[in-house]
Design a protein around this motif. Structure first.
Motif, PDB file in Angstrom:
ATOM      1  N   LEU A  80      10.925  -4.600   0.424  1.00 34.17           N
ATOM      2  CA  LEU A  80      10.449  -4.041  -0.840  1.00 34.17           C
ATOM      3  C   LEU A  80       9.133  -4.707  -1.257  1.00 34.17           C
ATOM      4  O   LEU A  80       8.215  -4.033  -1.720  1.00 34.17           O
ATOM      5  N   GLU A  81       9.022  -6.023  -1.068  1.00 35.18           N
ATOM      6  CA  GLU A  81       7.762  -6.725  -1.382  1.00 35.18           C
ATOM      7  C   GLU A  81       6.601  -6.142  -0.582  1.00 35.18           C
ATOM      8  O   GLU A  81       5.514  -5.912  -1.124  1.00 35.18           O
ATOM      9  N   GLU A  84       5.692  -2.731  -1.865  1.00 34.83           N
ATOM     10  CA  GLU A  84       5.027  -2.792  -3.170  1.00 34.83           C
ATOM     11  C   GLU A  84       3.629  -3.397  -3.080  1.00 34.83           C
ATOM     12  O   GLU A  84       2.811  -3.201  -3.971  1.00 34.83           O
ATOM     13  N   LYS A  85       3.358  -4.121  -2.016  1.00 34.84           N
ATOM     14  CA  LYS A  85       2.061  -4.789  -1.853  1.00 34.84           C
ATOM     15  C   LYS A  85       0.953  -3.732  -1.777  1.00 34.84           C
ATOM     16  O   LYS A  85       1.061  -2.769  -1.012  1.00 34.84           O
ATOM     17  N   LYS A 100       4.074   2.933   5.763  1.00 32.80           N
ATOM     18  CA  LYS A 100       4.726   2.896   4.451  1.00 32.80           C
ATOM     19  C   LYS A 100       5.336   4.249   4.110  1.00 32.80           C
ATOM     20  O   LYS A 100       6.455   4.333   3.608  1.00 32.80           O
ATOM     21  N   VAL A 107      12.362   3.254  -1.261  1.00 33.02           N
ATOM     22  CA  VAL A 107      11.726   2.597  -2.404  1.00 33.02           C
ATOM     23  C   VAL A 107      11.678   3.550  -3.592  1.00 33.02           C
ATOM     24  O   VAL A 107      11.723   4.774  -3.420  1.00 33.02           O
ATOM     25  N   SER A 110       8.042   5.116  -8.217  1.00 33.41           N
ATOM     26  CA  SER A 110       6.835   4.431  -8.696  1.00 33.41           C
ATOM     27  C   SER A 110       6.095   3.732  -7.556  1.00 33.41           C
ATOM     28  O   SER A 110       4.859   3.726  -7.514  1.00 33.41           O
ATOM     29  N   VAL A 111       6.815   3.163  -6.600  1.00 32.52           N
ATOM     30  CA  VAL A 111       6.199   2.490  -5.451  1.00 32.52           C
ATOM     31  C   VAL A 111       5.513   3.525  -4.560  1.00 32.52           C
ATOM     32  O   VAL A 111       4.395   3.313  -4.083  1.00 32.52           O
ATOM     33  N   ARG A 112       6.176   4.655  -4.355  1.00 35.55           N
ATOM     34  CA  ARG A 112       5.581   5.720  -3.545  1.00 35.55           C
ATOM     35  C   ARG A 112       4.297   6.233  -4.192  1.00 35.55           C
ATOM     36  O   ARG A 112       3.284   6.424  -3.516  1.00 35.55           O
ATOM     37  N   ASP A 114       2.339   4.660  -6.335  1.00 36.22           N
ATOM     38  CA  ASP A 114       1.302   3.619  -6.243  1.00 36.22           C
ATOM     39  C   ASP A 114       0.631   3.651  -4.875  1.00 36.22           C
ATOM     40  O   ASP A 114      -0.597   3.588  -4.769  1.00 36.22           O
ATOM     41  N   CYS A 115       1.421   3.746  -3.830  1.00 31.06           N
ATOM     42  CA  CYS A 115       0.882   3.753  -2.466  1.00 31.06           C
ATOM     43  C   CYS A 115      -0.002   4.982  -2.243  1.00 31.06           C
ATOM     44  O   CYS A 115      -1.108   4.872  -1.708  1.00 31.06           O
TER      45      CYS A 115
END
Length: 181
Positions: A80-81, A84-85, A100, A107, A110-112, A114-115
Protein backbone atom coordinates in the motif's frame (compact mmCIF):
# COMPACT_ATOMS: atom_id res chain seq x y z
CA UNK A 1 9.54 -1.03 -9.26
CA UNK A 2 10.15 -4.80 -9.11
CA UNK A 3 9.36 -4.75 -5.40
CA UNK A 4 5.90 -3.37 -6.20
CA UNK A 5 5.46 -6.02 -8.88
CA UNK A 6 6.36 -8.91 -6.54
CA UNK A 7 4.12 -7.66 -3.74
CA UNK A 8 1.29 -6.98 -6.20
CA UNK A 9 1.53 -10.45 -7.67
CA UNK A 10 1.57 -12.01 -4.21
CA UNK A 11 -1.58 -10.03 -3.35
CA UNK A 12 -3.29 -12.36 -5.87
CA UNK A 13 -1.99 -15.47 -4.08
CA UNK A 14 1.18 -17.38 -3.34
CA UNK A 15 3.61 -18.07 -6.19
CA UNK A 16 6.95 -19.72 -6.72
CA UNK A 17 9.94 -17.72 -7.93
CA UNK A 18 9.95 -19.13 -11.44
CA UNK A 19 6.29 -18.16 -11.90
CA UNK A 20 7.02 -14.61 -10.68
CA UNK A 21 9.88 -14.36 -13.15
CA UNK A 22 7.72 -15.59 -16.05
CA UNK A 23 4.89 -13.18 -15.22
CA UNK A 24 7.34 -10.29 -14.96
CA UNK A 25 8.96 -11.22 -18.28
CA UNK A 26 5.57 -11.02 -19.96
CA UNK A 27 4.56 -7.83 -18.14
CA UNK A 28 7.79 -6.06 -19.09
CA UNK A 29 7.52 -6.98 -22.74
CA UNK A 30 10.06 -8.58 -25.03
CA UNK A 31 12.75 -5.94 -24.49
CA UNK A 32 12.73 -5.66 -20.72
CA UNK A 33 13.55 -8.95 -19.09
CA UNK A 34 14.41 -9.64 -15.46
CA UNK A 35 17.17 -12.10 -14.76
CA UNK A 36 17.27 -14.67 -11.98
CA UNK A 37 20.30 -12.76 -10.69
CA UNK A 38 18.06 -9.75 -10.11
CA UNK A 39 14.85 -11.44 -8.97
CA UNK A 40 16.12 -13.97 -6.43
CA UNK A 41 18.27 -11.52 -4.43
CA UNK A 42 15.24 -9.19 -4.39
CA UNK A 43 13.06 -12.01 -3.05
CA UNK A 44 15.68 -12.79 -0.38
CA UNK A 45 15.75 -9.12 0.73
CA UNK A 46 11.96 -9.07 0.84
CA UNK A 47 11.95 -12.18 3.04
CA UNK A 48 14.56 -10.56 5.32
CA UNK A 49 12.40 -7.42 5.56
CA UNK A 50 9.41 -9.54 6.55
CA UNK A 51 7.33 -8.49 3.52
CA UNK A 52 7.05 -12.00 2.13
CA UNK A 53 7.25 -15.46 3.63
CA UNK A 54 9.15 -18.37 2.08
CA UNK A 55 7.69 -21.88 2.17
CA UNK A 56 9.73 -24.83 0.93
CA UNK A 57 7.42 -27.14 -1.02
CA UNK A 58 8.00 -30.82 -0.43
CA UNK A 59 8.94 -32.76 -3.55
CA UNK A 60 10.29 -36.26 -4.27
CA UNK A 61 13.82 -36.85 -2.96
CA UNK A 62 15.30 -36.67 -6.45
CA UNK A 63 14.18 -33.07 -6.99
CA UNK A 64 15.02 -29.75 -5.39
CA UNK A 65 12.27 -28.30 -3.21
CA UNK A 66 10.34 -25.44 -4.81
CA UNK A 67 10.34 -22.11 -3.03
CA UNK A 68 6.84 -20.73 -2.63
CA UNK A 69 6.40 -17.08 -1.65
CA UNK A 70 3.42 -15.51 0.05
CA UNK A 71 2.81 -11.95 1.20
CA UNK A 72 2.79 -11.13 4.91
CA UNK A 73 0.72 -8.48 6.68
CA UNK A 74 3.84 -6.30 6.75
CA UNK A 75 4.13 -6.90 3.02
CA UNK A 76 0.54 -5.76 2.51
CA UNK A 77 1.36 -2.53 4.33
CA UNK A 78 4.51 -2.07 2.22
CA UNK A 79 2.48 -2.73 -0.94
CA UNK A 80 0.00 0.00 0.00
CA UNK A 81 2.89 2.40 0.77
CA UNK A 82 4.36 1.75 -2.70
CA UNK A 83 0.98 2.21 -4.36
CA UNK A 84 0.43 5.48 -2.48
CA UNK A 85 3.93 6.77 -3.27
CA UNK A 86 3.79 9.52 -5.91
CA UNK A 87 5.06 8.60 -9.36
CA UNK A 88 8.65 9.66 -9.91
CA UNK A 89 9.08 11.22 -13.31
CA UNK A 90 11.82 9.58 -15.34
CA UNK A 91 12.58 6.88 -17.87
CA UNK A 92 10.49 4.23 -16.07
CA UNK A 93 7.43 6.38 -15.27
CA UNK A 94 5.16 4.74 -17.82
CA UNK A 95 6.18 1.22 -16.84
CA UNK A 96 5.71 1.99 -13.14
CA UNK A 97 2.29 3.50 -13.89
CA UNK A 98 1.31 0.33 -15.75
CA UNK A 99 2.44 -1.86 -12.85
CA UNK A 100 0.45 0.24 -10.42
CA UNK A 101 -2.60 0.16 -12.63
CA UNK A 102 -2.57 -3.64 -12.76
CA UNK A 103 -2.98 -3.71 -8.97
CA UNK A 104 -5.57 -0.93 -8.65
CA UNK A 105 -8.18 -3.38 -7.34
CA UNK A 106 -6.19 -3.75 -4.11
CA UNK A 107 -6.16 -0.05 -3.19
CA UNK A 108 -8.80 2.56 -2.39
CA UNK A 109 -10.33 4.71 -5.11
CA UNK A 110 -8.46 7.77 -3.82
CA UNK A 111 -5.08 6.05 -4.42
CA UNK A 112 -6.12 5.07 -7.95
CA UNK A 113 -7.24 8.63 -8.72
CA UNK A 114 -4.02 10.09 -7.32
CA UNK A 115 -1.96 7.77 -9.52
CA UNK A 116 -4.00 8.55 -12.63
CA UNK A 117 -3.80 12.31 -11.99
CA UNK A 118 -0.04 12.12 -11.42
CA UNK A 119 0.40 10.24 -14.68
CA UNK A 120 -1.85 12.73 -16.47
CA UNK A 121 0.35 15.58 -15.22
CA UNK A 122 3.43 13.69 -16.44
CA UNK A 123 1.88 13.26 -19.89
CA UNK A 124 0.79 16.89 -20.08
CA UNK A 125 4.26 18.08 -19.08
CA UNK A 126 5.82 15.90 -21.79
CA UNK A 127 3.37 17.16 -24.40
CA UNK A 128 4.06 20.78 -23.45
CA UNK A 129 7.81 20.17 -23.71
CA UNK A 130 7.39 18.69 -27.20
CA UNK A 131 5.20 21.62 -28.28
CA UNK A 132 7.67 24.17 -26.92
CA UNK A 133 10.56 22.48 -28.70
CA UNK A 134 8.57 22.36 -31.93
CA UNK A 135 7.87 26.11 -31.63
CA UNK A 136 11.59 26.81 -31.18
CA UNK A 137 12.43 24.80 -34.27
CA UNK A 138 9.81 26.63 -36.30
CA UNK A 139 11.06 30.02 -35.08
CA UNK A 140 14.84 29.54 -35.36
CA UNK A 141 14.82 27.14 -38.33
CA UNK A 142 18.18 25.49 -37.58
CA UNK A 143 20.11 23.90 -40.44
CA UNK A 144 20.28 21.50 -42.14
CA UNK A 145 16.68 21.79 -43.32
CA UNK A 146 16.28 18.05 -44.01
CA UNK A 147 17.25 17.23 -40.44
CA UNK A 148 14.93 19.90 -39.04
CA UNK A 149 12.09 18.56 -41.19
CA UNK A 150 12.66 15.01 -39.95
CA UNK A 151 12.89 16.20 -36.35
CA UNK A 152 9.55 17.96 -36.78
CA UNK A 153 8.07 14.67 -38.00
CA UNK A 154 9.41 12.93 -34.88
CA UNK A 155 7.87 15.63 -32.69
CA UNK A 156 4.56 15.28 -34.54
CA UNK A 157 4.64 11.56 -33.77
CA UNK A 158 5.35 12.26 -30.09
CA UNK A 159 2.52 14.82 -29.95
CA UNK A 160 0.04 12.36 -31.44
CA UNK A 161 1.02 9.61 -28.99
CA UNK A 162 0.98 12.07 -26.08
CA UNK A 163 -2.44 13.40 -27.03
CA UNK A 164 -3.86 9.89 -27.35
CA UNK A 165 -2.41 8.93 -23.95
CA UNK A 166 -3.84 12.07 -22.34
CA UNK A 167 -7.24 11.36 -23.85
CA UNK A 168 -7.21 7.78 -22.55
CA UNK A 169 -6.06 8.68 -19.02
CA UNK A 170 -8.59 11.54 -18.83
CA UNK A 171 -11.38 9.12 -19.80
CA UNK A 172 -10.14 6.63 -17.21
CA UNK A 173 -10.25 9.35 -14.53
CA UNK A 174 -13.81 10.26 -15.54
CA UNK A 175 -14.84 6.60 -15.45
CA UNK A 176 -13.33 6.11 -12.02
CA UNK A 177 -14.85 9.30 -10.60
CA UNK A 178 -18.32 8.19 -11.71
CA UNK A 179 -17.82 4.70 -10.24
CA UNK A 180 -19.44 4.07 -6.83
CA UNK A 181 -17.06 3.71 -3.87
Amino acid sequence: MYELFVLGELMTGEKHGYMLQEILKNAGGPFRQISSGTLYPLLSRMVENGWIHLIMEEVPASKRPRKIYQITETGRIRFLELMEKPLEYGADTTELFHYKMVYFRYVPKSVRLDCLNQYLKYLETNLKHVGDFESELMFYKPEPEQQRTQLLRVLDHRKRIGSADIEWVSAEIERLVSEPE
